[in-house]
Design an enzyme around this catalytic site. Structure first.
Site, PDB file in Angstrom:
ATOM      1  N   GLY A  67      -5.253  -3.998  -4.143  1.00 32.19           N
ATOM      2  CA  GLY A  67      -4.773  -5.355  -4.386  1.00 32.19           C
ATOM      3  C   GLY A  67      -4.074  -5.876  -3.142  1.00 32.19           C
ATOM      4  O   GLY A  67      -3.822  -5.128  -2.191  1.00 32.19           O
ATOM      5  N   LYS A  68      -3.798  -7.140  -3.097  1.00 31.56           N
ATOM      6  CA  LYS A  68      -3.004  -7.729  -2.007  1.00 31.56           C
ATOM      7  C   LYS A  68      -2.494  -9.082  -2.452  1.00 31.56           C
ATOM      8  O   LYS A  68      -3.147  -9.759  -3.260  1.00 31.56           O
ATOM      9  CB  LYS A  68      -3.888  -7.911  -0.765  1.00 31.56           C
ATOM     10  CG  LYS A  68      -3.107  -8.022   0.523  1.00 31.56           C
ATOM     11  CD  LYS A  68      -2.566  -6.673   0.922  1.00 31.56           C
ATOM     12  CE  LYS A  68      -2.035  -6.590   2.295  1.00 31.56           C
ATOM     13  NZ  LYS A  68      -1.819  -5.184   2.660  1.00 31.56           N
TER      14      LYS A  68
END
Ligand code: NAD
Length: 427
Positions: free
Chosen positions: A104-105
């Protein structure tokens, strides 16, 4: 403020490798885009009483191997494309290190230097309120990234726990030590790079005393890499920061250099051999000169895209350890390969940070504190295993280390995805 650039090459790289692995088109479709991508407004009351809208993003690339994991950055150049690609990179990095996480980011379009402390806290808490239903210890676990830090994580975890009505330290990593942060997290990425350095020296019979290093970047990663390499006896002869570097032919002492830098506010003039810093021991050097120094090992630990097709033919190091994200671009890599210069890819070399985040998540879940020794031992073990797998595959298939690392990481996620669909009876 360093400009951010996004890495379209990474998406291209995924496509090429996926084709080579004969991955089914259904799986490619799932992996080439994030499973979820949100853009949301964060209203923040500014100190002057005005209400200002900021934009936040969270990209949840893939959770086949476990909850999404990845940092949140605060920067004026944050964009949806950049966050998407970085979340994909996290999927591969976690897969390669064999962590039970996906990728994720997140990010907010903001120049945090223009905010007061109160405004920064309200923005951080607002970010959590904006994505609260989509994150959590077993859903998506954010961490610090560019311009975010332990204090920001402390505000975020507090906001999350309040909304959830329960103490939830495992919802974020990179927290302060007083709030379930991990001993050794700060040095983990640099330390992990030195585990790789150690493996390379064993394989190629490099004797630390006779092995010279040039390190670009003397921030968190560059400093800790220098510190642990120096402790192992390697000779660091060049280091640099954004405004330029220093060349100390007899080998510099990183701890003394850091003290000197703190006292003077810059590394210029900090030619520190042993505990003595003297102009006599060294000279100034530019960042471009650093990259072309005749050292054994070059360690880009600052920013992306520093080794390109323009300068790859001038690199004189025999080995490169990519500690920054994306410091060697694909065109440069093929030039380096032809010149028999070996480059250890970022998703392997700088994985120490996310491995330590995994330990922090575990200790926060178990509510049982880890000692620093256990953290460093765990890092050594995890990174050695990852390096060995990549090394063996690269030898077996006669491919470069970057390709081997991506093959292993993508293949593992693809295999798990195949099982998931087989259970559902799709493939
Ligand atoms: P940092 O902000 O602590 O330090 C960055 C260093 O790079 C500073 O010394 C700065 O002066 C130097 N620098 C900036 N722009 C430069 C330029 N154009 N030329 C030369 N030097 C320049 O950052 P950090 O946490 O040490 O991260 C460094 C790199 O490692 C980044 O690419 C980051 O994404 C990557 N990384 C960091 C971690 C981590 O745990 N901190 C984990 C994985 C990857």
């Amino acid at each position: 403020m360093t400009k951010l650039t996004f890495f379209p090459e990474n998406q291209k790289q995924f496509g090429e490798i996926a084709k080579g692995l004969n991955i089914e088109s259904e799986i490619i479709q799932e992996l080439e885009e994030p499973q979820r991508l949100v853009k949301f407004q964060i209203p923040v009351q500014m100190d002057n009483g005005e209400n200002k809208i900021f934009f936040g993003f969270r990209s949840q690339h893939n959770n086949t191997l476990g909850p999404y994991k990845g940092g949140i950055r605060f920067h004026p150049d944050v964009s949806e494309d950049e966050i998407k690609v970085l979340s994909m990179l996290m999927t591969w990095k976690c897969s390669l290190a064999d962590l039970p996480f996906g990728g994720g980011k997140g990010g907010v379009v903001v120049d945090p230097k223009k905010l007061s402390k109160g405004e920064l806290e309200r923005l951080s808490r607002g970010y959590v309120r904006g994505i609260f239903p989509l994150i959590g210890p077993d859903v998506d676990i954010p961490a610090p990234d560019v311009n975010t830090n332990a204090q920001i994580m402390a505000w975020m975890v507090d906001e999350y726990s309040k909304l959830k009505c329960e103490d939830s330290p495992a919802a974020f990593t990179g927290k302060p030590l007083e709030a379930w942060g991990l001993k050794g997290r700060e040095e983990a990425t640099g330390y992990g790079g030195v585990v790789i350095l150690d493996r390379l020296s064993k394989i190629f019979g490099l004797e630390p005393k006779k092995t010279t290093l040039a390190i670009q970047g003397f921030g968190n990663v560059g400093y800790h890499f220098a510190y642990f390499a120096f402790k192992k006896g390697f000779k660091i002869i060049v280091i640099s920061e954004i405004e330029g570097g220093i060349y100390v032919p007899n080998g510099l002492d990183p701890e003394e250099t850091l003290k000197c830098k703190r006292a003077r506010g810059k590394i210029a003039g900090c030619y520190c051999v042993g505990s003595v810093c003297d102009a006599f021991f060294g000279k100034k050097i530019t960042n471009e000169e650093l990259l072309q120094m005749p050292v054994d090992i070059l360690v880009p630990a600052a920013v992306e895209n520093v080794i390109t097709k323009e300068n790859a033919s001038k690199i004189r190091a025999k080995y490169i350890i990519e500690m920054a994200n994306g410091p060697v671009n694909p065109e440069a890599l093929s030039i380096l390969e032809k010149r028999k210069i070996l480059s250890v890819p970022d998703i392997l070399a700088n994985a120490g940070g996310v491995v330590a985040s995994y330990f922090e998540w575990l200790q926060s879940k178990e509510k049982k504190k880890w000692g620093k020794e256990k953290v460093l031992e765990g890092l050594t073990d995890t990174l050695e295993k990852a390096f060995n797998k990549v090394w063996e595959l690269s030898k077996k298939e006669n491919i470069n280390l970057r390709k081997a690392a991506y093959l292993l990481a993508i293949n593992k996620v693809a295999k798990a995805t195949r099982k998931k669909y087989a259970i559902r009876g799709i493939i």
